[in-house]
Design an enzyme around this catalytic site. Sequence first.
Site: not given
Ligand code: CP3
Length: 360
Positions: A51, A87
Amino acid sequence: MDIVGNTPSAEETILEGTRFVRACLRKPVDRTPVWFLRQAGRYMQEYRDVRKHHTLVEICKQPELAAEVTITAAEKLGVDAAIIFADLLLPLEPMGLPFEFQAGEGPVVHHPVRTAEDVRALRIDRAGDLAYVARAIEKVAAHFGDRLGVIGFCGAPYTLASYMIEGGGSRNYIHTKQMMYGDTPTWRALLDKIFIVLEEYCRLQVQAGADVIQIFDSWVGSLGLEDYRDYAFEASKRLVRAVQQMGVPVIYFGVETAGLLTQMAATGADVIGLDWRQPLDVGWREVGPAHAVQGNLDPITLFAPIEVIELRVKEILRAANGRPGHIFNLGHGIVPQTPVENVQAVVKMVRDFRLENQDA
Ligand code: CP3
């Protein structure tokens, strides 16, 4: 016999299909399969290193990187399934809704969908743009072969619609519910359009080698039972059935769903994801014996002393009581500050667990 370590062994290939896929189908397994929601993420140094050089969306769009992140996390933890690094929001872009992740704020959709005209403008003909996710799945599937299950995923229509309408995360879902109640035909037209894109997106993932598709209805717990039944259920059910027609089992997951479980199970999903707000056996009873369940450790338990973690893990495994069709997981995603060694310890606890009356 016990299976120790991460290398594939004779025991692991004895049964047809991975133990993860077998558990999804409620077939007997040698031990409970385990994986974690958000297992690839910021709590892991390897992910943070990637990242440093790439945004989240860049990682998703470069199959080589997405596959690497997926594989590294699954191997480091020694889990039974690898969820593709992608995502939930990716389908918004080909539908004509650009978004970005703003530091500390989560996702932001620049022009939220609020009117019938906005819904009419959404495109449904470009799901093929998401083929980069399929390319990453191919790489992960080629890497693991029959050793691990590969999970593809998408958001459920309700949860995806809520992001499109609110323009990001939400506390009260006011705009979403305003459209739902106030302009129901537009609401239904929106879910139909989302369905068309998601069906194609899931097909790409299955053709690329996803063994199972998980449908995240993460925010469905914002709905009461009647509203879930009247405004969200049909679209989810349609998607579940469409994916099953592609020949893979479906996991249907949401949080704060205690009041919705029976209705969620009526989608026909093979597996229902449970959060931690009720004991696993209570949730499973509501889901019913015709479905497998996945869950349901509180992700924040991973910050507790190891004895407390072990107590909770064992409680969940005892509640499942060795019935075919339990996949061990958290009730929601791993949070960024989680100690990796505690996650690894949970894997070992699940691997080593034996029910007391079957110890001999
Ligand atoms: O390892 C895994 O689970 C696979 C990857 C994965 C990501 N997002 C990568 C990610 C999966 C399965 C998701 C699904 C996802 N994305 C959901 C459903 C799962 C759940 O939590 O109910 C949702 C609601 C999202 C939308 C989303 N993506 C949000 C709200 C955020 C920000 C929240 C935060 O923690 O900052 C993300 C960012 C995100 N998607 C990250 C990751 C690893 C974290 C941030 C990053 O690297 O910048």
